[in-house]
Write a protein that holds these residues in place. Structure first.
Motif, PDB file in Angstrom:
ATOM      1  N   GLU A 154      -1.423  45.845  52.597  1.00 39.45           N
ATOM      2  CA  GLU A 154      -0.711  45.486  53.815  1.00 39.45           C
ATOM      3  C   GLU A 154       0.734  45.053  53.553  1.00 39.45           C
ATOM      4  O   GLU A 154       1.584  45.111  54.448  1.00 39.45           O
ATOM      5  N   LEU A 155       1.028  44.637  52.323  1.00 41.29           N
ATOM      6  CA  LEU A 155       2.379  44.197  51.998  1.00 41.29           C
ATOM      7  C   LEU A 155       3.363  45.369  51.913  1.00 41.29           C
ATOM      8  O   LEU A 155       4.568  45.181  52.051  1.00 41.29           O
ATOM      9  N   GLY A 156       2.840  46.569  51.664  1.00 42.69           N
ATOM     10  CA  GLY A 156       3.718  47.731  51.534  1.00 42.69           C
ATOM     11  C   GLY A 156       4.709  47.585  50.393  1.00 42.69           C
ATOM     12  O   GLY A 156       5.860  48.014  50.489  1.00 42.69           O
ATOM     13  N   THR A 157       4.262  46.995  49.292  1.00 39.81           N
ATOM     14  CA  THR A 157       5.137  46.720  48.157  1.00 39.81           C
ATOM     15  C   THR A 157       5.679  48.017  47.553  1.00 39.81           C
ATOM     16  O   THR A 157       4.933  48.978  47.351  1.00 39.81           O
ATOM     17  N   GLN A 158       6.965  48.036  47.242  1.00 41.96           N
ATOM     18  CA  GLN A 158       7.580  49.217  46.655  1.00 41.96           C
ATOM     19  C   GLN A 158       7.140  49.379  45.209  1.00 41.96           C
ATOM     20  O   GLN A 158       7.126  48.424  44.439  1.00 41.96           O
ATOM     21  N   ARG A 159       6.794  50.601  44.847  1.00 43.88           N
ATOM     22  CA  ARG A 159       6.332  50.896  43.496  1.00 43.88           C
ATOM     23  C   ARG A 159       7.455  51.534  42.691  1.00 43.88           C
ATOM     24  O   ARG A 159       8.132  52.438  43.164  1.00 43.88           O
ATOM     25  N   PRO A 160       7.644  51.092  41.425  1.00 42.03           N
ATOM     26  CA  PRO A 160       8.698  51.689  40.597  1.00 42.03           C
ATOM     27  C   PRO A 160       8.310  53.090  40.127  1.00 42.03           C
ATOM     28  O   PRO A 160       7.132  53.468  40.190  1.00 42.03           O
ATOM     29  N   PRO A 161       9.262  53.877  39.638  1.00 42.96           N
ATOM     30  CA  PRO A 161       8.975  55.255  39.212  1.00 42.96           C
ATOM     31  C   PRO A 161       7.935  55.364  38.103  1.00 42.96           C
ATOM     32  O   PRO A 161       7.269  56.391  37.986  1.00 42.96           O
ATOM     33  N   THR A 162       7.793  54.308  37.292  1.00 40.95           N
ATOM     34  CA  THR A 162       6.821  54.348  36.191  1.00 40.95           C
ATOM     35  C   THR A 162       5.394  54.077  36.651  1.00 40.95           C
ATOM     36  O   THR A 162       4.448  54.257  35.881  1.00 40.95           O
ATOM     37  N   ALA A 163       5.227  53.622  37.884  1.00 38.99           N
ATOM     38  CA  ALA A 163       3.897  53.280  38.382  1.00 38.99           C
ATOM     39  C   ALA A 163       3.042  54.531  38.562  1.00 38.99           C
ATOM     40  O   ALA A 163       3.549  55.625  38.809  1.00 38.99           O
ATOM     41  N   GLN A 164       1.726  54.344  38.455  1.00 38.85           N
ATOM     42  CA  GLN A 164       0.777  55.438  38.645  1.00 38.85           C
ATOM     43  C   GLN A 164      -0.132  55.152  39.828  1.00 38.85           C
ATOM     44  O   GLN A 164      -0.269  54.011  40.271  1.00 38.85           O
ATOM     45  N   TRP A 165      -0.760  56.213  40.319  1.00 32.76           N
ATOM     46  CA  TRP A 165      -1.593  56.128  41.516  1.00 32.76           C
ATOM     47  C   TRP A 165      -3.062  56.158  41.097  1.00 32.76           C
ATOM     48  O   TRP A 165      -3.532  57.137  40.513  1.00 32.76           O
ATOM     49  N   THR A 166      -3.779  55.067  41.405  1.00 32.67           N
ATOM     50  CA  THR A 166      -5.190  54.993  41.030  1.00 32.67           C
ATOM     51  C   THR A 166      -6.013  56.010  41.810  1.00 32.67           C
ATOM     52  O   THR A 166      -5.968  56.055  43.044  1.00 32.67           O
ATOM     53  N   VAL A 167      -6.749  56.824  41.090  1.00 29.39           N
ATOM     54  CA  VAL A 167      -7.571  57.872  41.705  1.00 29.39           C
ATOM     55  C   VAL A 167      -8.759  57.265  42.440  1.00 29.39           C
ATOM     56  O   VAL A 167      -9.435  56.363  41.928  1.00 29.39           O
TER      57      VAL A 167
END
Length: 339
Positions: A154-167
């Motif tokens: 709900e916070l909509g926190t911005q993710r840096p380019p190095t972040a990955q998306w949990t499957v």
């Protein structure tokens, strides 16, 4: 005497177990990716008809267990052990998802390395004549993982380019003492490697040295070279970690570039799906292996695979206390022929 050990970290299985079936279920985002035709089921609702993300993840694992049994033509009574884990505290996705199975259960936690860890233990149980049939399962869920490890959605926190998306997904395999392959022939168990990285949004960089260490140890213990494999695949290093692992491995005298890929890069189209550095989570390597890689082995498009799942052994507590990120990688060598 440990007669099956070769080198420091590797076991050569004397009666190589068979992978007789796999199954995988993924979420909507994964179903829009380049591997969508290789998954057994794509759910259209992140909640999977449940009231919480955690219950949805447990359902993913429960349904994957039922699906892999059916594909193997087995019942729960035929299974000697379930070996399973996930990313949540106390492995609750596995514990709650499989609590009605009535099968002896071993819960394991290796973070995103859990699939290779499960398969390693299951293979040794079958090879050692402690079991005839073992099911190995893992799962992850984007929403439950974000909630536990980072920030509420709900916070909509911005993710840096190095972040990955949990499957969001679950993958499972049945390992058996009978069958016609593919065979699990070697297991290289990883060591904990900690290079002092503390950035929880750069898991790839943290895990890459552990992946390199296990890959190099596998080659040194077995005498194999990159040319012996049709595919060397890490679990969940993403774009950043894959590049680092490739470079570090080359510095150790092994050029894996021609046959190297990463599950975190295979499961998503990073540009079209905005997954930044790629995929991650227990379910990433599990679903890519149970879907795409296993089918390619069965089709004889590839005949020998080194499957290395990688894990970052952190928690919210360790991160808040300023600890660095210990990492691990476990390797499983799989072949259509016994060598």
């Amino acid at each position: 005497m440990a007669t099956k050990r070769i080198g420091k970290q590797t076991v050569k299985l004397q009666n190589p177990p068979n992978i007789i079936a796999t199954a995988c279920i993924v979420g909507p985002k994964e179903g829009e990716g380049p591997l969508r035709l290789y998954f057994d089921e794509i759910i259209d609702d992140e909640l999977f008809g449940e009231k919480t993300w955690e219950k949805a993840e447990s359902k993913l694992m429960r349904e994957t267990f039922a699906k892999v049994l059916k594909k193997a033509n087995k019942t729960a009574e035929d299974i000697d052990y379930i070996i399973a884990g996930d990313l949540l505290n106390q492995c609750l996705a596995a514990n709650f998802g499989l609590r009605e199975s009535e099968v002896p259960f071993l819960g394991v936690y290796g973070a995103c390395s859990t699939m290779a860890e499960s398969m390693s233990i299951g293979s040794m149980l079958v090879d050692g004549n402690f079991a005839d049939n073992v099911v190995c399962l893992t799962s992850s869920h984007f929403c439950s993982a974000e909630k536990q490890f980072r920030f509420p959605l709900e916070l909509g926190t911005q993710r840096p380019p190095t972040a990955q998306w949990t499957v969001t997904g679950s993958g499972g395999v049945v390992i058996s003492n009978k069958g016609n392959g593919p065979y699990i022939t070697h297991i290289t168990t990883g060591k904990i490697v900690d290079m002092g990285i503390k950035d929880v949004n750069n898991m790839g960089a943290a895990m890459a040295p552990a992946a390199m260490d296990t890959i190099v140890s596998h080659f040194m213990d077995t005498g194999f070279t990159p040319e012996d494999y049709d595919l060397i695949v890490t679990g969940d290093l993403g774009a950043v970690g894959k590049e680092i692992c490739d470079e570090l491995t080359r510095e150790q005298g092994y050029n894996i570039s021609k046959v190297y890929n990463d599950c975190g890069l295979m499961i998503y189209d990073r540009q079209k799906q905005d997954t930044h550095a790629g995929g991650s989570g227990c379910g990433c390597s599990a679903t890519v292996f149970a879907g795409f890689i296993y089918k390619k082995l069965m089709e004889r498009v590839i005949n020998k695979v080194l499957f290395i799942a990688t894990g970052a052994l952190l928690s919210t507590t360790s991160s808040q206390q300023g600890e660095s990120i210990p990492c691990i990688a476990h390797a499983v060598s799989i072949s259509n022929t016994i060598s």
